[in-house]
Design a protein around this motif. Structure first.
Motif: not given
Length: 265
Positions: A165-176
């Motif tokens: 199952l995909e767990a692609n990104h951490d939202v906070k890491m992506l945002e900053v």
């Protein structure tokens, strides 16, 4: 049936599923050399592969397809839209048209003793799918590259014995992080990729007493860490309104560059 992630991540994807007599690749997004090295750990070669099932035409899923097709003449299974996308990619080189087998979502394909059931997913590709593989009463799901999920997704994936199952990104890491705004919006959108938290919420709806192993995959190199993915999914499972906890089943994180342990179900 066996499941092994040869490579899984934003830089390239290739997954093996098979039985004693049937050997299949799902996607071919890494070099032929790396694919062959991964197969070697399974004690098979490219000559043993009975088919390559493609999820969609993005380069991290088809980058090595031309080499494998020309070297081994392996049948390729993909939706009509995905075939069009592959054929329009000049970087893959010439691929024999006779190798292509057009499939449709929700219509099963039988390859020797394995049954493949493609399912529709929400991703910004021409006609993307994920795959459920059946061997007798055993079921494996390989599900990445979906920006969102719904009741159809859940219904398709009920009763799996093992799941990648995909767990692609951490939202906070992506945002900053360093990605340009448009790319961040694409990844976060409904046709992008599942965040760690969304992966945990989807998994929480799929848990059952016979689930043996979960592999978290397709992690972003820039916007995620294996420890973050594992912990975020674990927290979502433990917080969910069901009888299961994250300790009730083995959960592993697939590597971008190394083959995963072999999951046997």
């Amino acid at each position: 049936m066996r499941l092994c992630s040869i490579a899984s991540g934003s830089s390239g994807n290739c997954v093996y599923v098979g039985s004693d007599t049937t050997h299949i690749l799902i996607d071919a997004g890494i070099s032929g050399k790396r694919t062959e090295a991964g197969l070697g750990k399974l004690d098979i070669t490219g000559h043993d592969i009975d088919g390559i099932f493609i999820t969609h035409e993005h380069s991290d899923h088809v980058g090595g397809l031309g080499v494998l097709a020309r070297r081994y003449g392996i049948p390729i299974f993909a939706t009509s839209g995905t075939v069009d996308g592959i054929l329009s990619n000049s970087g893959l080189g010439k691929i024999d048209l006779d190798l292509f087998n057009v499939i449709k979502p929700d219509e099963k394909i039988i390859v020797k003793d394995l049954i493949f059931n493609p399912m529709r997913i929400s991703h910004d590709a021409l006609e993307p799918v994920a795959y459920r593989i059946h061997y007798g009463n055993t079921k494996i799901g390989v599900v990445t590259d979906l920006g969102s999920f719904n009741d159809y997704t859940v219904e398709c994936l009920k009763g799996m014995d093992a799941l990648l199952l995909e767990a692609n990104h951490d939202v906070k890491m992506l945002e900053v992080g360093p990605y340009p705004y448009y790319l961040k919006q694409r990844i976060l959108g409904e046709r992008g990729h599942l965040s760690n938290e969304l992966a945990g919420r989807l998994l929480s709806r799929l848990l059952h007493s016979k689930l043996k192993t979960v592999l978290l995959g397709h992690l972003s190199q820039e916007n995620n860490l294996p420890e973050l993915a594992y912990e975020a999914v674990r927290v979502e499972v433990n917080m969910a309104d069901n009888e299961f906890k994250a300790t009730d089943f083995p959960m592993l994180v697939a590597s971008r560059s190394e083959a995963s342990p072999i999951v046997s179900v």
